[in-house]
Write a protein that holds these residues in place. Structure first.
Motif, mmCIF file in Angstrom:
data_model
loop_
_atom_site.group_PDB
_atom_site.id
_atom_site.type_symbol
_atom_site.label_atom_id
_atom_site.label_comp_id
_atom_site.label_asym_id
_atom_site.label_seq_id
_atom_site.Cartn_x
_atom_site.Cartn_y
_atom_site.Cartn_z
ATOM 1 N N VAL A 1 -29.209 80.296 82.559
ATOM 2 C CA VAL A 1 -29.827 79.523 83.632
ATOM 3 C C VAL A 1 -30.850 80.422 84.320
ATOM 4 N N ALA A 2 -32.118 80.039 84.219
ATOM 5 C CA ALA A 2 -33.186 80.905 84.723
ATOM 6 C C ALA A 2 -34.180 80.167 85.609
ATOM 7 N N SER A 3 -33.935 78.882 85.843
ATOM 8 C CA SER A 3 -34.849 78.123 86.703
ATOM 9 C C SER A 3 -34.054 77.093 87.491
ATOM 10 N N PRO A 4 -34.401 76.890 88.775
ATOM 11 C CA PRO A 4 -33.669 75.879 89.561
ATOM 12 C C PRO A 4 -34.130 74.456 89.260
ATOM 13 N N PHE A 5 -35.227 74.317 88.510
ATOM 14 C CA PHE A 5 -35.788 72.993 88.260
ATOM 15 C C PHE A 5 -35.246 72.454 86.931
ATOM 16 N N PHE A 6 -34.070 71.851 86.966
ATOM 17 C CA PHE A 6 -33.385 71.323 85.786
ATOM 18 C C PHE A 6 -33.165 72.402 84.718
ATOM 19 N N ASN A 7 -33.340 73.650 85.100
ATOM 20 C CA ASN A 7 -33.262 74.783 84.173
ATOM 21 C C ASN A 7 -34.152 74.569 82.939
ATOM 22 N N ILE A 8 -35.314 74.000 83.147
ATOM 23 C CA ILE A 8 -36.233 73.810 82.023
ATOM 24 C C ILE A 8 -37.373 74.808 82.114
ATOM 25 N N SER A 9 -38.107 74.865 81.031
ATOM 26 C CA SER A 9 -39.334 75.655 80.980
ATOM 27 C C SER A 9 -39.069 77.152 80.969
ATOM 28 N N THR A 10 -38.044 77.600 80.292
ATOM 29 C CA THR A 10 -37.854 79.031 80.093
ATOM 30 C C THR A 10 -37.784 79.274 78.595
ATOM 31 N N LEU A 11 -38.661 80.136 78.100
ATOM 32 C CA LEU A 11 -38.696 80.427 76.668
ATOM 33 C C LEU A 11 -38.640 81.928 76.454
ATOM 34 N N VAL A 12 -38.409 82.304 75.217
ATOM 35 C CA VAL A 12 -38.257 83.714 74.906
ATOM 36 C C VAL A 12 -39.063 84.046 73.661
ATOM 37 N N LYS A 13 -39.663 85.221 73.642
ATOM 38 C CA LYS A 13 -40.366 85.701 72.458
ATOM 39 C C LYS A 13 -40.255 87.218 72.321
ATOM 40 N N GLY A 14 -40.189 87.921 73.453
ATOM 41 C CA GLY A 14 -40.158 89.386 73.418
ATOM 42 C C GLY A 14 -38.762 89.923 73.165
ATOM 43 N N ALA A 15 -38.725 91.158 72.686
ATOM 44 C CA ALA A 15 -37.431 91.771 72.344
ATOM 45 C C ALA A 15 -36.641 92.126 73.600
ATOM 46 N N PRO A 16 -35.324 91.969 73.558
ATOM 47 C CA PRO A 16 -34.502 92.410 74.691
ATOM 48 C C PRO A 16 -34.502 93.931 74.795
ATOM 49 N N LEU A 17 -34.169 94.427 75.956
ATOM 50 C CA LEU A 17 -34.115 95.875 76.182
ATOM 51 C C LEU A 17 -32.843 96.197 76.958
ATOM 52 N N GLN A 18 -32.577 97.473 77.116
ATOM 53 C CA GLN A 18 -31.342 97.891 77.777
ATOM 54 C C GLN A 18 -31.641 98.564 79.104
ATOM 55 N N PHE A 19 -30.795 98.290 80.090
ATOM 56 C CA PHE A 19 -30.843 99.044 81.336
ATOM 57 C C PHE A 19 -29.756 100.117 81.289
ATOM 58 N N ALA A 20 -29.934 101.139 82.105
ATOM 59 C CA ALA A 20 -29.017 102.283 82.077
ATOM 60 C C ALA A 20 -27.598 101.899 82.511
ATOM 61 N N ASP A 21 -27.462 100.814 83.291
ATOM 62 C CA ASP A 21 -26.128 100.411 83.743
ATOM 63 C C ASP A 21 -25.419 99.486 82.755
ATOM 64 N N GLY A 22 -26.006 99.288 81.597
ATOM 65 C CA GLY A 22 -25.365 98.458 80.582
ATOM 66 C C GLY A 22 -25.847 97.022 80.563
ATOM 67 N N ALA A 23 -26.634 96.635 81.571
ATOM 68 C CA ALA A 23 -27.182 95.279 81.574
ATOM 69 C C ALA A 23 -28.255 95.159 80.490
ATOM 70 N N THR A 24 -28.455 93.933 80.039
ATOM 71 C CA THR A 24 -29.500 93.659 79.055
ATOM 72 C C THR A 24 -30.699 93.043 79.768
ATOM 73 N N GLY A 25 -31.874 93.499 79.437
ATOM 74 C CA GLY A 25 -33.088 92.905 79.990
ATOM 75 C C GLY A 25 -33.702 91.967 78.965
ATOM 76 N N LEU A 26 -34.122 90.816 79.414
ATOM 77 C CA LEU A 26 -34.731 89.858 78.486
ATOM 78 C C LEU A 26 -36.046 89.359 79.068
ATOM 79 N N PRO A 27 -37.175 89.738 78.455
ATOM 80 C CA PRO A 27 -38.445 89.183 78.928
ATOM 81 C C PRO A 27 -38.577 87.725 78.517
ATOM 82 N N VAL A 28 -38.871 86.871 79.475
ATOM 83 C CA VAL A 28 -38.986 85.435 79.205
ATOM 84 C C VAL A 28 -40.285 84.919 79.826
ATOM 85 N N TYR A 29 -40.594 83.689 79.548
ATOM 86 C CA TYR A 29 -41.779 83.094 80.166
ATOM 87 C C TYR A 29 -41.550 81.620 80.423
#
Lengths: 202, 385
Positions: free
Chosen positions: B178-206
């Motif tokens: 869930v990445a948007s408050p507007f019906f959770n629409i209009s979020t897409l992915v194309k870039g590679a995920p990355l790692q944060f030092a605390d173990g979280a995963t970063g995901l570039p989206v648009y």
């Protein structure tokens, strides 16, 4: 089925039931018929036909609805079945006056208008929680207990992780209830203005 | 106490309790930390140039697009892409295939996600599937993010995540991000995920509903979105790719969908992704097409992009030794005059992986009918044409 799926389907199903209860003139029917019709509607909404129940189709379109929508949908169902008013008009009006500006603050910015993203506050902002606390205390002081109850229910659902979202905004507000609030406020305003125009002088 | 008294003081007590819970939750959130150090690939050796190319298997789909890949055990590569009768058709599925570097072959493709399976497991209606993106979380599990749409076109997209404990043989049911408050629409992915030092995963989206802009999602170990940062805003930037260079610094590149001149956009952060600079245009052209980027073991940034302002007929590689400020065109992968090409001259949606042995793999859409895999070493990249 995960708990978040169950809660999400329940919310969308309840919204569907509220729509059915609003469209059918239940109040003209005997009580037993009202209950039978709502039971049939509940079966139609929640029992799968094919892969999915009707609630899942609605969920595909709306996503998970907020707790505010859930409470209003539940109240609408109860009102149509029993003829009572679980949420009084004063509470409703206050709720709409809270929802409308919140929606106007949230959605344009969340949809990319500027670099500022108020939606991100919902993941963990003490300022956001404090603002919500102040609104809740103001509602309590004004004896708007339905508003207080909705905030408490939304916060509880958020703390329990009831939905897929970990963002507090998603438990408080959604586009459906925002549009509903705006329409009801504008409609009330129009009625008031037309009442003032037709009011006889003196 | 009267009923009114119970209501009044009971509601206040309940509110005090839940707000105490909200404050505890929000005050005890872990402080965001910077990027995790990139996994070390073997440094380039002065070896002879190596280059190879294959088309990935495709026995059924008339149209394929948007390849992604991750290195798995044994130095193998697992690729994913979507294919069907046409882009956006209900029969589009997400396929996978396995590349063995020892014999240089790809296994027959198989579907890992179909529209029907997605809607059954996500417990909601799904109309079509879109871009997959592969990566690893901090626990080492293979992650597959993919786009699904319930209503409308790609602007109605949402992202889903499934994970595999056995390098992609079997998968968990997907969960919705869930990445948007507007019906959770209009979020897409194309870039590679990355790692944060605390173990979280970063995901570039648009997003591409009313605006076209990028964001960086932060996911917890369960794959839930727990924070996000805006990478850009407005109506002209999408498909971000992020290249962390250190715990604090990263450079990002974005597809440009605005008014000419059509150039790749670049963003930077110096505080571990908390804040990002406003996008600036680079000198590299961009015909409103996806790009891919990776930090090579020798510290240079490699970019795969369409080297034209108006079409996707030229797919090239560029190298930067100063983290994106200046670029040198290193190689042209597609579009050489006279060289045999695809029936439809479109070479797009590149994806870059550098494996643990230091070999670089680029996968991309080849004429919309196949996914192509080229692999080479840095010596080939340096060799004068």
């Amino acid at each position: 089925m995960s708990a978040s799926d169950a809660f999400g389907l329940f919310g969308c199903g309840l919204l569907g039931l509220a729509a059915v209860a609003t469209l059918i003139p239940l109040r003209r029917l005997p009580h037993r018929v009202r209950y039978a019709l709502m039971l049939a509607a509940a079966l139609a909404v929640f029992v799968p036909f094919g892969d999915l129940p009707a609630a899942a189709y609605l969920r595909g379109v709306t996503g998970d609805v907020s707790v505010t929508t859930l409470v209003l949908a539940g109240a609408a169902c109860i009102a149509r079945i029993t003829g009572g008013t679980p949420i009084g008009p004063r509470d409703l009006r206050a709720l709409f006056w809270l929802l409308a500006p919140a929606a106007l603050f949230l959605y344009p910015f969340a949809l990319g208008w500027t670099q500022f993203d108020p939606y991100a506050l919902g993941y963990g902002s003490v300022d956001f929680v404090t603002a919500l606390l102040l609104v809740t205390l103001a509602a309590w002081r004004a004896k708007l207990y339905a508003v207080v109850f909705i905030v408490i229910a939304a916060a509880l659902a958020y703390l329990a992780g009831a939905y897929e979202s970990r963002n507090l905004w998603d438990y408080l507000i959604d586009p459906l209830v925002s549009v509903y609030a705006l329409v009801r406020l504008l409609s009330g305003l129009r009625h008031r203005l037309s009442g003032e125009v037709t009011q006889p002088a003196g | 106490m009267t009923r009114g008294g119970w209501l009044r003081w009971g509601s206040l007590a309940a509110a005090a309790l839940v707000f105490a819970g909200l404050y505890v939750r929000h005050l005890t959130l872990p402080t965001p930390v910077g990027f995790a150090p990139a996994r070390a690939a073997r440094a380039a050796s002065p070896a002879a140039p190596v280059y190879g190319a294959e088309l990935l298997p495709n026995s059924t789909a008339a149209s394929v697009h948007s390849a992604t890949a991750a290195e798995i055990s044994g130095g193998r590569l697992r690729a994913f892409w979507y294919g069907g009768s046409r882009e956006g058709a209900p029969d589009v599925a997400i396929y996978t295939s396995l590349y063995s570097p020892h014999d240089g072959t790809w296994s027959p493709e198989r579907a890992v996600m179909t529209r029907e399976l997605a809607q059954r497991q996500l417990r909601r209606y799904v109309r079509k599937l879109g871009n997959p993106v592969a990566g690893r979380d901090r626990a080492g599990r293979l992650c597959l993010f993919f786009v699904s749409v319930s209503v409308g076109g790609w602007a109605g997209s949402a992202i889903n995540l499934m994970v595999s404990e056995d390098e992609g043989e079997t998968w968990s049911p997907p969960r919705r991000l869930v990445a948007s408050p507007f019906f959770n629409i209009s979020t897409l992915v194309k870039g590679a995920p990355l790692q944060f030092a605390d173990g979280a995963t970063g995901l570039p989206v648009y997003h591409e509903f009313l605006g076209k802009f990028g964001e960086l999602l932060r996911l917890d170990a369960l794959g839930r979105v727990i924070q996000k940062t805006r990478l850009s805003w407005g109506q002209s930037s999408l498909q971000p790719v992020i290249v962390p260079r250190s715990e604090a610094e990263a450079v990002g590149f974005m597809r440009y969908a605005g008014d000419p001149p059509n150039r790749i956009l670049m963003i930077r952060t110096g505080d571990g992704g908390e804040h990002w600079s406003a996008p600036v245009k680079t000198a590299l052209p961009n015909p409103n097409a996806a790009i891919a980027s990776a930090l090579l073991a020798d510290g240079r940034v490699l970019l795969a992009f369409n080297n034209a302002g108006e079409n996707r007929e030229d797919l090239s590689l560029a190298l930067s030794e100063d983290s994106g400020d200046t670029w040198r065109i290193a190689r042209r992968l597609e579009g050489d005059p006279g060289s045999p090409g695809a029936p439809v001259a479109e070479y797009s949606y590149p994806w870059i992986v550098q494996d643990g042995a230091g070999e670089i793999h680029v996968l991309y859409t080849w004429g919309r009918s196949r996914i192509k895999h080229v692999h080479f070493n840095t010596a080939w990249l340096e060799k004068r044409r």
